[in-house]
Design an enzyme around this catalytic site. Structure first.
Site, PDB file in Angstrom:
ATOM      1  CG  HIS A  64      -1.605   1.312   1.461  1.00 41.10           C
ATOM      2  ND1 HIS A  64      -2.463   1.931   0.579  1.00 41.10           N
ATOM      3  CD2 HIS A  64      -1.485   2.164   2.526  1.00 41.10           C
ATOM      4  CE1 HIS A  64      -2.858   3.091   1.091  1.00 41.10           C
ATOM      5  NE2 HIS A  64      -2.262   3.254   2.262  1.00 41.10           N
ATOM      6  CD  GLU A  92      -3.339   5.895  11.107  1.00 41.97           C
ATOM      7  OE1 GLU A  92      -4.329   5.250  10.782  1.00 41.97           O
ATOM      8  OE2 GLU A  92      -2.926   6.897  10.482  1.00 41.97           O
ATOM      9  CG  ASP A  93      -1.497   1.295  10.807  1.00 35.11           C
ATOM     10  OD1 ASP A  93      -2.349   1.594  11.668  1.00 35.11           O
ATOM     11  OD2 ASP A  93      -1.671   1.461   9.586  1.00 35.11           O
ATOM     12  CG  ASP A 155      -3.607   6.942   2.653  1.00 37.74           C
ATOM     13  OD1 ASP A 155      -3.338   5.737   2.555  1.00 37.74           O
ATOM     14  OD2 ASP A 155      -4.315   7.409   3.574  1.00 37.74           O
TER      15      ASP A 155
END
Length: 725
Positions: A64, A92-93, A155
Site C-alpha cells: 500500500h 499509526e500502525d 493514500d
C-alpha cells in the site's frame, strides 16, 4: 495519475503488486541516484516496521505505501515527499514513533508522516467527531507543508481503488467522506486527475445501482454519437487548418459522476446532459487560444451568455482555459475548451504541476497563489471554530466549486463562492472590514447588505468604527470565512455579556449575606471552581449569567452560609425584593425579553432564569408566568435602570376602516415617529374593518404613547391597543 499501475509485477494469483524495484526504475527519469537511494532506505524501514501485517486484500501491507508513493511519483514529487509516503502509516500502525523517524531520517520527514497520521490516542464519542478531528489535524498540518495533503490524497486514492474488500456499510461511509471532503480538496488544489478518479470510485461505492444504470445508459447512447462526434471533430480541424492554426482536438468524455451531479443539481433528464458534445482544443501559445476561439465562432454560432474567459480571470485553484458553447449541426450544443499545453498540465495536476516552483522559492505559480490564499483562510477558520465538527462544516462550505468574480473599487479581482453577498465580500477583503460593515455600493448604487453579487460587479464597502456583526447575517452569508468570523464574534460577545450579568447576580446575593466578591476566601473560591470543573472566576460568572448555576447557591457555597442564615437575612430590610437587578438594555444575548408580553422601559417587570439562556424578562401579570413566584430558585426580581438604552419590540393592534392605502398610511405614520416596523400582519374582521398587527421598536412607554396618539389622529384608525400577553 490513473496510470499509477503502469509498472507492476504480478503474484502467482494474478493480483497486481507494486515492487520497490519498479518504483526505483521509474524514479530514474527525474531524480538523482543519491535521492533514489534515500527512497530505497525509507522502503527498508517501512518494510521492516510492517513485517507480518497484511491488508484486507490479503497482500503484504507494505504494498500500500509503495502504491501511494507511485501515485506521487507520477506527479513528479520530490524525494522527501516519496519517502514520507512510503513511511506514512508507520506512526499509526507500528511501534515506530515520530522521534524515531526524526533520528533515522530528519525532522522534515517526521513532520510529514505525523501530519498524515490519525489521532489514535484520543477517544471520541462518535465516528463523526473522530473523522472531523482527523481532518482538522491534517488540514492544519497542511498549512505548514502542502505535501501532507498530497500524500493523503494519494493514500485515499489507493484505498478507494481497493475498496471492494470492505463491508458494504463501511465502503459507503468511506465513499461519502471521499465525495464530501477529499475530492473537493483535490479540486480546490486543481488536481483534476485525482479529483475525477476519486469521484468515480466514490460514486461506484456509494451508489452502485445508480452507477450501473447510468453506465449502461451512457454505453447505449455512445453508439449513436460516434458519427456525429467524428463529423464535428473533422469540421473543427479543417477550419483550424484553413486559418493556419496548429493544435490538437480531443473529444471530451463526460465522467459518470459529473453526469449524475448535473442531472441531480440542475434537475435535468439524461438526454439533456448526454446530448451535449464536448471537445478540447490544445494549442502552443496563449494568443493562439483567442485566435482559435474566433475560428470556432465562425464555424458554428456561439450560444449567447455561455462564454467564459478563465485565462484572463483564472479560477481560484489556478485553472485557466477558454470555455464556449456553440450551436452545432442540427442545433446540437457543442462545448469547447481552448487552452495551451502548459494550461492543460496545470488543469490535470494543479499545484503538483508546479512543485518545482516551491522548491525554488518562486511563488509566481497561480496554483501556489490560490493554495496559499486557501491555507490562510483555513487558519482563520481554525481560530474562529469552536470544535472539530464546526471547523469541518466551515471547510465543506469553503469547498464549493462554483465561483463568482467581482472587483474592488481599485480594480482588484476577488473570487467568492456562488451566491456570495456583500457581507461575504467584506469579510473576504479583511475581517475588520466585515465586522464594521454598515452599508455598500454595487456598481455605485447603494444596496442592502444581503444583496447577492454577480460576475463583473464592482463592490464598495462602507464601514463604521463602532459597528459590530449582526446575528441576522448568519441567515444569508455563504462563505465559511464570513460565517466563522460572525459566529466567533457573537460567541465571544455572549461570553462577555454572560460573565458581566453573572457578576451582578452574584454580588446581589452576596450583599444579602453582608459580603462582596472581594471578601470571598480565595481558597474557598478555588475549591468551588475545581468542584465545578471550571478554570477561572469569569467562567463561573458566565455559568451564572447563562442560568446554568443559581447565584443564591453559589453565594452560599462561597460564604459557607447556612440556608437558615439566608432565610433570616431575607426577612430583614435587605429582602430580595428590596434590591432588584437593574436591567440596562445593553445585556444583549443573555437578557431576553419575552415575546408573549414584550416588556418595554416603564413597564412593571419580573424575570425567570432559563438554563443555558440566561434571564427572560416578562411584564408583571403576564399570564405565562404561572407559578414561577413559588419557585424561588428560578425567580428573579428585576427593575429598569435609571437610563435604559436601545430599542425594544412591542406589539400593537390597530383596527382600521377597509380603505385603499390604509396600511401604507399607518406604516408611514409609525415611521415618522422614529419607530421601525419589524413585522406586520392583517386580520379581516368583516367587509368594513380590518385589524393590523404591528411588531415595532420603541425606546420606552412614553415613545409608545406618542406613537399611539399619532395613530389615533388618523381618520382611518378606529381603535388601537397594545398587546401585553
Amino acid at each position: 495519475m490513473a496510470n499509477g499501475s503502469a509498472h507492476l509485477n504480478k503474484q502467482d494469483s494474478g493480483k497486481p503488486r507494486f515492487l520497490i524495484s519498479d518504483l526505483c526504475a521509474y524514479l530514474e527519469s527525474y531524480l538523482k541516484p543519491d535521492q533514489i537511494q534515500e527512497v530505497y532506505r525509507a522502503y527498508l524501514v517501512s518494510a521492516e516496521a510492517h513485517e507480518g501485517q497484511k491488508r484486507m486484500t490479503g497482500e503484504p501491507y507494505v504494498y500500500h505505501p509503495l502504491a501511494v508513493a507511485r501515485i506521487l511519483a507520477d506527479m513528479q514529487m520530490d524525494y522527501k515527499c516519496l519517502m514520507a509516503a512510503i513511511l506514512h502509516d508507520v506512526i499509526e500502525d507500528t511501534s515506530i514513533n515520530k522521534e524515531r523517524l526524526a533520528e533515522e531520517f530528519d525532522e522534515e520527514i517526521a513532520e510529514l508522516v505525523d501530519g498524515v497520521s490519525k489521532l489514535t490516542q484520543i477517544d471520541f464519542r462518535t465516528k463523526a467527531e473522530a473523522q472531523a478531528a482527523n481532518v482538522r489535524k491534517m488540514l492544519l498540518a497542511m498549512t505548514k507543508d502542502i505535501r501532507i495533503i498530497l500524500i493523503k490524497l494519494a493514500d485515499r486514492l489507493h484505498n478507494m481503488r481497493t475498496l471492494g474488500v470492505m463491508r458494504p456499510e463501511k465502503s459507503r461511509r468511506i465513499a461519502l467522506e471521499t465525495l464530501e471532503i477529499y475530492a473537493p480538496i483535490a479540486n480546490r488544489l486543481g488536481i483534476h486527475s485525482i479529483k475525477t478518479e476519486l469521484e468515480e470510485l466514490g460514486f461506484i461505492a456509494h451508489w452502485p445501482m445508480r452507477y450501473g444504470i447510468l453506465k449502461a445508459a451512457v454505453k447505449k447512447a455512445r453508439g449513436n454519437r460516434k458519427e456525429v462526434l467524428g463529423n464535428i471533430e473533422t469540421a473543427i480541424l479543417q477550419r483550424l487548418e484553413q486559418e493556419g492554426l496548429g493544435g490538437r482536438v480531443e473529444g471530451r468524455e463526460k465522467h459518470l459522476y459529473s453526469i449524475y451531479k448535473k442531472m441531480r443539481d440542475k434537475n435535468l433528464t439524461f438526454s439533456e446532459v448526454v446530448d451535449v458534445y464536448a471537445f478540447r482544443i490544445i494549442v502552443d501559445r496563449l494568443d493562439t487560444c483567442y485566435r482559435v476561439l474566433g475560428a470556432v465562432h465562425n464555424l458554428y454560432k456561439p450560444v449567447p451568455g455561455r462564454f467564459k474567459d478563465y485565462i484572463a480571470i483564472p479560477k481560484a485553484n489556478g485553472y485557466q482555459s477558454l470555455h464556449t458553447v456553440l450551436f452545432g449541426p442540427h442545433g446540437i450544443p457543442v462545448e469547447i475548451q481552448i487552452r495551451t499545453e502548459e494550461m492543460h498540465r496545470m488543469a490535470e495536476s494543479g499545484i503538483a504541476a508546479h512543485w518545482q516552483y516551491k522548491a525554488g522559492g518562486d511563488q509566481s505559480s497561480l496554483a501556489q497563489a490560490g493554495a496559499s490564499d486557501w491555507l490562510k483562510n483555513l487558519l482563520e477558520l481554525q481560530k474562529g471554530a469552536g470544535d472539530s465538527m464546526e471547523f469541518l462544516e466551515h471547510v465543506k462550505v469553503d469547498l464549493f466549486p462554483d465561483e463568482v468574480y467581482v472587483f474592488t473599487p481599485r480594480g482588484q479581482i476577488m473570487v467568492l463562492a456562488k451566491g456570495a453577498t456583500v457581507i461575504d465580500f467584506a469579510y473576504a477583503v479583511h475581517t475588520d472590514v466585515g465586522n464594521q460593515c454598515v452599508a455598500a455600493r454595487v456598481d455605485r448604487r447603494m444596496v442592502p447588505l444581503r444583496t447577492r453579487l454577480f460576475n463583473g460587479a464592482t463592490v464598495e464597502v462602507i464601514t463604521s468604527p463602532g459597528a459590530t456583526p449582526n446575528a441576522a447575517w448568519l441567515n444569508f452569508v455563504v462563505t465559511s470565512k464570513a460565517r466563522a468570523n460572525i459566529r466567533s464574534y457573537l460567541k465571544n460577545l455572549k461570553h462577555q455579556e454572560a460573565a458581566e450579568l453573572g457578576g451582578r447576580l452574584l454580588e446581589k446575593q452576596l450583599t444579602l449575606l453582608d459580603k462582596n466578591l472581594n471578601q470571598v476566601d480565595p481558597a474557598r473560591l478555588q475549591a468551588l471552581l475545581d468542584e465545578f470543573k471550571l478554570k477561572t472566576l469569569d467562567e463561573l460568572l458566565e455559568e451564572i449569567g447563562l442560568g446554568n448555576r443559581m447565584p443564591l447557591l453559589v453565594a452560599r457555597r462561597l460564604t459557607d452560609a447556612e440556608p437558615e442564615e439566608v432565610k433570616e437575612s431575607e426577612t430583614s430590610s435587605k429582602s430580595l425584593s428590596s434590591i432588584p437587578l437593574a436591567i440596562k438594555g445593553t445585556e444583549g444575548m443573555v437578557v431576553k425579553f419575552a415575546n408573549c408580553c414584550r416588556p418595554i422601559p416603564g413597564d412593571e417587570i419580573v424575570s425567570t432564569f432559563s438554563p443555558g439562556k440566561g434571564v427572560v424578562v416578562h411584564m408583571q401579570g403576564c399570564r405565562n408566568m404561572g407559578d414561577f413566584r413559588k419557585t424561588g430558585d428560578t425567580w428573579l426580581d428585576v427593575e429598569w435602570a435609571d437610563d435604559p438604552s436601545g430599542d425594544y419590540s412591542t406589539e400593537v393592534k390597530v383596527e382600521v376602516g377597509n380603505k385603499r392605502g390604509v396600511l401604507a398610511t399607518v406604516a408611514a405614520a409609525i415611521s415618522e415617529m422614529g419607530s421601525n416596523i419589524e413585522h406586520v400582519s392583517m386580520e379581516e374582521r368583516d367587509g368594513l374593518t380590518s385589524t393590523l398587527i404591528f411588531i415595532m421598536t420603541v425606546r420606552d412607554r412614553k415613545h409608545l404613547a406618542n406613537i399611539m396618539r399619532r395613530l389615533r389622529s388618523l381618520p382611518a384608525v378606529l381603535k388601537i391597543v397594545r398587546k401585553t400577553g
